[in-house]
Write a protein that holds these residues in place. Structure first.
Motif, PDB file in Angstrom:
ATOM      1  N   GLY A 102       0.826  -1.195   0.000  1.00 53.03           N
ATOM      2  CA  GLY A 102       0.000   0.000   0.000  1.00 53.03           C
ATOM      3  C   GLY A 102       0.861   1.246   0.000  1.00 53.03           C
ATOM      4  N   ILE A 105      -1.150   3.956  11.208  1.00 53.70           N
ATOM      5  CA  ILE A 105      -1.982   2.925  10.576  1.00 53.70           C
ATOM      6  C   ILE A 105      -2.012   1.639  11.398  1.00 53.70           C
ATOM      7  CG2 ILE A 105      -1.648   3.887   8.268  1.00 53.70           C
ATOM      8  CD1 ILE A 105       0.316   1.557   7.711  1.00 53.70           C
ATOM      9  N   TYR A 115       0.952   5.162   0.861  1.00 52.02           N
ATOM     10  CA  TYR A 115       0.264   6.171   1.648  1.00 52.02           C
ATOM     11  C   TYR A 115       0.784   7.548   1.269  1.00 52.02           C
ATOM     12  CZ  TYR A 115      -1.916   2.628   4.483  1.00 52.02           C
ATOM     13  OH  TYR A 115      -2.682   1.571   4.897  1.00 52.02           O
ATOM     14  N   THR A 116      -0.043   8.300   0.582  1.00 47.57           N
ATOM     15  CA  THR A 116       0.277   9.675   0.214  1.00 47.57           C
ATOM     16  C   THR A 116      -0.445  10.607   1.173  1.00 47.57           C
ATOM     17  OG1 THR A 116      -1.629   9.829  -1.254  1.00 47.57           O
ATOM     18  CG2 THR A 116       0.450   9.038  -2.226  1.00 47.57           C
ATOM     19  N   GLU A 117      -0.103  11.878   1.107  1.00 46.01           N
ATOM     20  CA  GLU A 117      -0.807  12.847   1.946  1.00 46.01           C
ATOM     21  C   GLU A 117      -2.302  12.837   1.621  1.00 46.01           C
ATOM     22  OE1 GLU A 117      -0.517  17.514   3.285  1.00 46.01           O
ATOM     23  OE2 GLU A 117       1.108  16.615   2.152  1.00 46.01           O
ATOM     24  N   GLN A 118      -2.621  12.682   0.341  1.00 43.69           N
ATOM     25  CA  GLN A 118      -4.031  12.631  -0.063  1.00 43.69           C
ATOM     26  C   GLN A 118      -4.733  11.419   0.550  1.00 43.69           C
ATOM     27  OE1 GLN A 118      -5.850  14.914  -1.610  1.00 43.69           O
ATOM     28  NE2 GLN A 118      -7.624  13.602  -1.328  1.00 43.69           N
ATOM     29  N   LYS A 119      -4.070  10.265   0.562  1.00 43.80           N
ATOM     30  CA  LYS A 119      -4.688   9.067   1.142  1.00 43.80           C
ATOM     31  C   LYS A 119      -4.898   9.248   2.648  1.00 43.80           C
ATOM     32  CE  LYS A 119      -4.621   4.107   1.416  1.00 43.80           C
ATOM     33  NZ  LYS A 119      -4.211   2.869   0.791  1.00 43.80           N
ATOM     34  N   LEU A 120      -3.915   9.865   3.319  1.00 46.18           N
ATOM     35  CA  LEU A 120      -4.076  10.123   4.753  1.00 46.18           C
ATOM     36  C   LEU A 120      -5.273  11.029   5.003  1.00 46.18           C
ATOM     37  CD1 LEU A 120      -0.348  10.635   5.830  1.00 46.18           C
ATOM     38  CD2 LEU A 120      -1.771   8.596   6.139  1.00 46.18           C
ATOM     39  N   LYS A 121      -5.472  12.021   4.132  1.00 47.81           N
ATOM     40  CA  LYS A 121      -6.643  12.907   4.249  1.00 47.81           C
ATOM     41  C   LYS A 121      -7.936  12.121   4.047  1.00 47.81           C
ATOM     42  CE  LYS A 121      -4.487  17.197   2.689  1.00 47.81           C
ATOM     43  NZ  LYS A 121      -4.434  18.200   1.596  1.00 47.81           N
ATOM     44  N   GLU A 122      -7.951  11.283   3.011  1.00 43.78           N
ATOM     45  CA  GLU A 122      -9.149  10.494   2.713  1.00 43.78           C
ATOM     46  C   GLU A 122      -9.503   9.547   3.852  1.00 43.78           C
ATOM     47  OE1 GLU A 122      -8.228   8.545  -0.971  1.00 43.78           O
ATOM     48  OE2 GLU A 122      -8.244  10.427  -2.107  1.00 43.78           O
ATOM     49  N   LEU A 123      -8.484   9.022   4.525  1.00 39.44           N
ATOM     50  CA  LEU A 123      -8.698   8.109   5.653  1.00 39.44           C
ATOM     51  C   LEU A 123      -8.949   8.853   6.971  1.00 39.44           C
ATOM     52  CD1 LEU A 123      -5.924   5.482   4.847  1.00 39.44           C
ATOM     53  CD2 LEU A 123      -8.397   5.198   4.557  1.00 39.44           C
ATOM     54  N   GLN A 149      -4.700  12.160   8.730  1.00 41.88           N
ATOM     55  CA  GLN A 149      -3.564  13.035   8.454  1.00 41.88           C
ATOM     56  C   GLN A 149      -3.121  13.777   9.713  1.00 41.88           C
ATOM     57  OE1 GLN A 149      -4.218  16.447   5.983  1.00 41.88           O
ATOM     58  NE2 GLN A 149      -2.108  16.435   5.241  1.00 41.88           N
TER      59      GLN A 149
END
Length: 97
Positions: free
Chosen positions: A14, A58, A16-24, A27
């Motif tokens: 997996g 995570i 983990y980008t900053e965008q993915k952290l935001k979506e989850l 962040q």
């Protein structure tokens, strides 16, 4: 890197980008972990700080690192008295393909 890219495409790894952290919605938790962990390691060791912080955020079961320099995460973890810290000497890992 070709095999890593392949594993990413297959969903085995997996990213983990900053965008993915935001979506989850994690962040802010990640940033808090980064700020706390910066105090544990030397200022130039941000790569390990980010790796450890992401693992905490995570709830990763483990994090493998080969960073054994003085002031790095390995040496710092050896000074902690947590039951979950297992002292290992994995300086090199080789995978057969």
């Amino acid at each position: 890197m070709e095999k890593v890219d392949c594993d990413i495409e297959q969903g085995k790894i997996g990213v983990y980008t900053e965008q993915k952290l935001k979506e989850l919605h994690i962040q802010k938790m990640f940033k808090n972990n980064v700020n706390e962990n910066k105090h544990l390691f030397q200022s130039g060791d941000l790569g390990e700080v980010y790796a450890i912080s992401l693992a905490q955020t995570i709830c990763a079961y483990s994090l493998v690192t080969d960073d054994i320099k003085p002031g790095g995460p390995y040496m710092s973890l050896l000074t902690l008295k947590y039951e979950v810290v297992r002292k290992r000497k994995w300086y090199r890992c080789y995978c057969k393909t």
